[in-house]
Design an enzyme around this catalytic site. Sequence first.
Site, short mmCIF file in Angstrom:
data_model
loop_
_atom_site.label_atom_id
_atom_site.label_comp_id
_atom_site.label_asym_id
_atom_site.label_seq_id
_atom_site.Cartn_x
_atom_site.Cartn_y
_atom_site.Cartn_z
N TYR A 1 0.86 -1.19 0.00
CA TYR A 1 0.00 0.00 0.00
C TYR A 1 0.89 1.24 0.00
O TYR A 1 1.42 1.63 1.04
CB TYR A 1 -0.89 -0.04 1.25
CG TYR A 1 -1.93 1.05 1.37
CD1 TYR A 1 -2.24 1.91 0.33
CD2 TYR A 1 -2.63 1.21 2.56
CE1 TYR A 1 -3.19 2.89 0.46
CE2 TYR A 1 -3.60 2.18 2.71
CZ TYR A 1 -3.87 3.02 1.66
OH TYR A 1 -4.82 4.00 1.81
N LYS B 1 -0.86 -1.34 -4.54
CA LYS B 1 -1.88 -0.29 -4.65
C LYS B 1 -1.12 1.03 -4.75
O LYS B 1 -0.61 1.54 -3.77
CB LYS B 1 -2.79 -0.31 -3.41
CG LYS B 1 -3.86 0.76 -3.33
CD LYS B 1 -4.65 0.54 -2.04
CE LYS B 1 -5.83 1.49 -1.90
NZ LYS B 1 -5.42 2.87 -1.56
#
Length: 300
Positions: A135, A163
């Site tokens: 992330y 992500k």
Amino acid sequence: MAFLSGLSAFPITPTNRDGRVDSVGLRKLISRLGAAQVHSIGLLGSTGTYIYLSREQRRRALAETLDETSGRMPVVVGVGALRTDEAVRLAQDAKALGAAAGLLAAASYTPLTDDEVFEHFSTVARESGLPIVVYDNPGTTHFHFSPALVSRLAKVGGIVAIKNPTDKSDAIKNHLAEQRRTLPEGFSIGYSGDWNAAEAMIAGADTWYSVLAGILPEVCMTIVTAAQHGDATETRRIDTALAPLWSLFKEFSSLRVVYALADLLDICSAEPPRPILPLPAPAKRRVAAALERLPSDARR
């Protein structure tokens, strides 16, 4: 096909002021995502305010979500924590409960080095056995994953996806092409930043990690479907219809706006965890007006 693809919807985690999860409100949100047939659920991301919740409350939110979905779609759950040992325990909890993957950010009070982040992620992946999504969220963590670090992490067993943030829409195509060139085949490459996500999907990203999809999943599904069918014109047309919401996201933060939307749509009445305050009344009226201006099929 990549491990994660399509639309990953990120709902809020409704709680009371003591941080206790509102199971009824959460289940209503998850039910909407199931009805829209999103491709995965991103539980306890930044929108799900994972960093403000205890281990017990995170377990409860995940258990309620998995019970509501009944295995119909994968659930990716935030397992980030300031300490590596705590992140390992959270990831172990998620694996034991049945999550498909863990979403891990480089959260820290003290600025981290690339080597520290590499060890943090490698340890969580190895000791939990849970597939891990990197992330990259520099707007919150103030740490940006360099291409070299992403390449190192992608070689670690159990780290399966990233992500990415989006900034300039015209830079996404080149960024995606570079990651495709350097990362292993099958490594899922996705993007957040809702107002640029249409361009990311047009460029061929695997996944849109979407805040808006956590509250208005159906219209976000139409964007993903159009992009996956190669219809850039239709993708951009739908995205343009959402411009009033994108403007509010950028002005007030997507987190505060989706809390207001949850109330306006009568899904649940919740406030973000303090010290974050809900939108003041004038701003909330602007959200209501933007919602009213959306095409009727975009309000679901």
